[in-house]
Every structure is written in C-alpha cells, then in structure tokens.
Design a protein around this motif. Structure first.
Motif, short mmCIF file in Angstrom:
data_model
loop_
_atom_site.label_atom_id
_atom_site.label_comp_id
_atom_site.label_asym_id
_atom_site.label_seq_id
_atom_site.Cartn_x
_atom_site.Cartn_y
_atom_site.Cartn_z
N PHE A 1 40.31 43.27 33.20
CA PHE A 1 39.83 44.42 32.43
C PHE A 1 40.37 44.28 31.01
N LEU B 1 38.91 49.42 28.28
CA LEU B 1 39.70 50.58 28.72
C LEU B 1 39.79 51.62 27.60
N ARG C 1 36.45 53.53 27.38
CA ARG C 1 36.15 54.49 28.43
C ARG C 1 37.13 55.67 28.46
N GLY D 1 47.84 50.38 39.07
CA GLY D 1 46.74 49.84 38.26
C GLY D 1 46.60 50.63 36.98
N GLY E 1 46.70 49.97 33.82
CA GLY E 1 46.07 49.51 32.59
C GLY E 1 46.95 49.87 31.41
N HIS F 1 49.10 44.27 37.46
CA HIS F 1 49.38 42.83 37.57
C HIS F 1 49.10 42.11 36.25
N ASP F 2 48.60 42.85 35.27
CA ASP F 2 48.21 42.23 34.01
C ASP F 2 49.26 42.54 32.94
N LEU G 1 48.09 44.04 29.58
CA LEU G 1 47.75 45.47 29.61
C LEU G 1 49.03 46.32 29.61
N ASP H 1 51.66 42.64 41.78
CA ASP H 1 50.36 42.48 42.44
C ASP H 1 50.33 43.43 43.63
N LEU H 2 49.48 44.43 43.53
CA LEU H 2 49.46 45.48 44.56
C LEU H 2 48.91 45.00 45.89
N ALA I 1 44.09 55.68 38.57
CA ALA I 1 42.79 56.01 37.96
C ALA I 1 41.90 54.77 38.02
N LEU J 1 40.79 52.79 40.29
CA LEU J 1 41.35 51.64 40.99
C LEU J 1 40.73 51.42 42.37
N LEU K 1 37.96 49.11 43.81
CA LEU K 1 38.19 47.66 43.79
C LEU K 1 38.81 47.17 45.09
C1 SAM Z 1 39.39 49.84 36.00
S1 SAM Z 1 41.01 49.42 35.47
C2 SAM Z 1 41.75 51.04 35.29
C3 SAM Z 1 42.95 51.05 34.39
C4 SAM Z 1 43.58 52.44 34.15
N1 SAM Z 1 44.03 53.04 35.37
C5 SAM Z 1 42.62 53.34 33.41
O1 SAM Z 1 42.12 54.29 34.03
O2 SAM Z 1 42.36 53.09 32.22
C6 SAM Z 1 41.81 48.80 36.95
C7 SAM Z 1 43.25 48.37 36.72
O3 SAM Z 1 43.81 47.88 37.95
C8 SAM Z 1 44.56 46.72 37.67
N2 SAM Z 1 44.59 45.90 38.90
C9 SAM Z 1 43.52 45.35 39.53
N3 SAM Z 1 43.93 44.67 40.60
C10 SAM Z 1 45.30 44.79 40.68
C11 SAM Z 1 46.30 44.29 41.56
N4 SAM Z 1 45.99 43.52 42.60
N5 SAM Z 1 47.59 44.64 41.32
C12 SAM Z 1 47.92 45.42 40.25
N6 SAM Z 1 47.01 45.90 39.37
C13 SAM Z 1 45.72 45.58 39.57
C14 SAM Z 1 43.82 46.05 36.53
O4 SAM Z 1 44.62 45.13 35.82
C15 SAM Z 1 43.41 47.25 35.69
O5 SAM Z 1 44.40 47.61 34.77
#
Ligand code: SAM
Length: 279
Positions: free
Chosen positions: A4, A9, A12, A44, A46, A69-70, A73, A112-113, A131, A133, A136
């Motif tokens: 992402f 981000l 949105r 997650g 972001g 995990h990023d 971000l 890493d969740l 939010a 999340l 996914l």
């Molecule tokens: C759609 S974005 C939402 C970010 C933030 N919560 C927002 O509303 O602006 C999803 C977030 O989940 C994180 N993410 C995705 N898979 C993940 C994982 N396996 N472990 C940790 N974070 C993860 C992404 O890096 C990203 O920041």
C-alpha cells in the motif's frame, strides 16, 4: 503480499474519516468512558490514520502501538503524527503527542501479523483496533484472530472493512462483470492465505457471536462525488488494474469501462465497522 503506497493511504484518509460510523465509534468511547487511560493496539496501521480519526472519542491519556509489516509506512506514520499533533516530541523510541486536550504516546512495531499475531496480542492492550485490514485476511486467519481475542477477553474495534457493495453512477453495462471479477481478485492471497474479501464482515461478526461477544456493526461506506475526483479516479484505476490481473474481462472492454469511470458522477463503495466486546 499486498503493498500500500503512502500516496494511496493519504488520498483515502479524508474519505475514511467522513465514512467512519459515528454510532459505532460513540459506543467504543462510551465503553471506556470511565477509564483515565487506555492502551490501544492498531493492527495494519499504515501511516496512523486510525489513531488520527479515533483519538478524540477515547480517554484523555492514550498509548497506541502501531503494528505494520511495512517499515516505510511506519516511518511515515511517525512523521505524519509529529506534524499532526499540537505538540510533539520523541522520548527514546516513543512519540509523546498532545492533541485536542489528549496526551497520546505512540510506539511503532514492525510485525508480520500472519506469523506473529499471538505474540502481539500477548501485550494485553485494553483495545485492539484495525482500519481497512480484515478483508485482506483469510477465513482461517480471522477465526484464529477471534479465538485469540476470546481467550484473552480483548475487545475489537474494526473500521472500514470492504463488504463488496459498489454502485457507480451513471450505471455502465460492464459494471456487473467488473464487480464480479474484482471480487474474485479480492479473494486472492494478500499475505494471510486466500482472502475473505467481501465476506470478511459477516464472517467476523458470526465468529464473535459464537465466542460469546456482544457485536454491533454500522455502515461506513464511502460516498464519492464531485468533491473526490482524485480518489474516484485512483479507485477506478486500482479496480481496473486488479480486474486486468484476473484476465476475466477483455482489455478493450476494461479500457472503455475505465474511461467512463474516470468521469463518473459518483461511486458508493460499501464498508462496515464493527465493535465486539466480551460479555
Ligand atoms: C488498506 S491498508 C490500511 C492502512 C491503515 N489502517 C489505514 O486505514 O490507512 C492495510 C495495511 O495493512 C498492512 N498489512 C497488510 N498485511 C500485513 C501483515 N501481514 N502484517 C502486518 N501488516 C500488514 C499494510 O502494510 C497496510 O498498511
């Protein structure tokens, strides 16, 4: 694994804030109203938009741990939060922020969740939140998540989970085919196994009810009209890109749909918020 961008981000965030369900947020605030301080785990995270949107409804002293995990971000989250606060300083690894009468300390952790979910929940926050999340995540991961929250009696405040409803105006003949192909793409692996996509909301609500939680949900759909031309165009491009990857729609038909959607009057994109607390 899904990536992402900070730009996406940031684009949105205002629409997310406007769409967040006020009744669900008020219920979360009421639940913690007697507590002088609160520790919050944001999964997650972001760049920290969930903190910026929810802090005002929560107790005067808050400690947030932002999990992602990023690393880029999380670095951006620190910068954004320092700029957003009325006053801000760094104390070791922690940020100390003052905003609108609240004192908020913030840690960021790269995790890493999929791998380390139970470890993170073992920190025993007062509130777990996320939010945009859970769509996914896979069914297996969501069930594991709910089981872990249940075993530790942890409440969850989830916002802006996609529920698959999409309505673009004016209607276009390719809408139904594009929506079906997009839903297929949403069910691909986003780092947690095959994603639940539009099924995530119902699946979570059901799993929480079975575990004896009280559950309330509320609509948090985006309504994107002439005030959101950039977000609407980015959304149309993202949808067309994802649909293109499925190979289910002819490239020429997809290009024609995208051209029409860039100038659509409005788009309504379905999301749900959820508040689940152990009883
Ligand atoms: C759609 S974005 C939402 C970010 C933030 N919560 C927002 O509303 O602006 C999803 C977030 O989940 C994180 N993410 C995705 N898979 C993940 C994982 N396996 N472990 C940790 N974070 C993860 C992404 O890096 C990203 O920041």
């Amino acid at each position: 694994m899904a990536g992402f961008s900070q730009e996406w981000l940031a684009l949105r965030e205002p629409a997310d804030q406007a769409a967040r369900n006020p009744g669900v947020l008020a219920a979360v605030g009421a639940y913690f109203a007697e507590k002088p301080s609160l520790s919050v785990l944001d999964l997650g995270s972001g760049t920290g938009s969930n903190l910026r949107a929810a802090h005002a409804a929560l107790p005067d002293r808050q400690h947030w741990t932002l999990i992602d995990h990023d690393a880029a971000l999380l670095a951006a989250a620190r910068q954004r939060l320092m700029g957003w606060a009325d006053e801000a300083r760094e104390q070791g690894e922690e940020l100390v922020l003052a905003k609108g009468g609240k004192t908020i300390t913030v840690d960021t952790r790269r995790v890493d969740l999929d791998k380390d979910l139970e470890w993170v929940l073992g920190w025993q926050p007062d509130l777990v939140t996320a939010a945009a999340l859970f769509d996914l995540a896979s069914k297996r991961w969501l069930e594991r998540f709910v089981a872990a929250l249940a075993s530790q009696h942890l409440p969850l405040y989830s916002v802006l989970t996609c529920d698959g409803r999409e309505e673009w105006l004016p209607a276009h003949p390719a809408d139904a085919g594009i929506a079906a192909a997009f839903a297929d793409h949403q069910r691909g692996d986003k780092g947690f196994g095959p994603a639940t996509g539009p099924d995530a909301c119902e699946l979570m609500a059901e799993a929480f009810r079975k575990s004896g939680f009280a559950v309330s949900t509320g609509d948090s759909s985006w309504v994107l009209d002439e005030r959101h031309p950039e977000l609407r165009a980015a959304l149309a491009e993202g949808t067309a890109g994802a649909v293109g990857e499925t190979g289910r729609i002819e490239p020429a038909a997809l290009g024609e749909w995208l051209a029409a959607r860039r100038t659509a009057q409005s788009a309504r994109i379905g999301h749900q918020d959820l508040w689940a607390r152990p009883v």
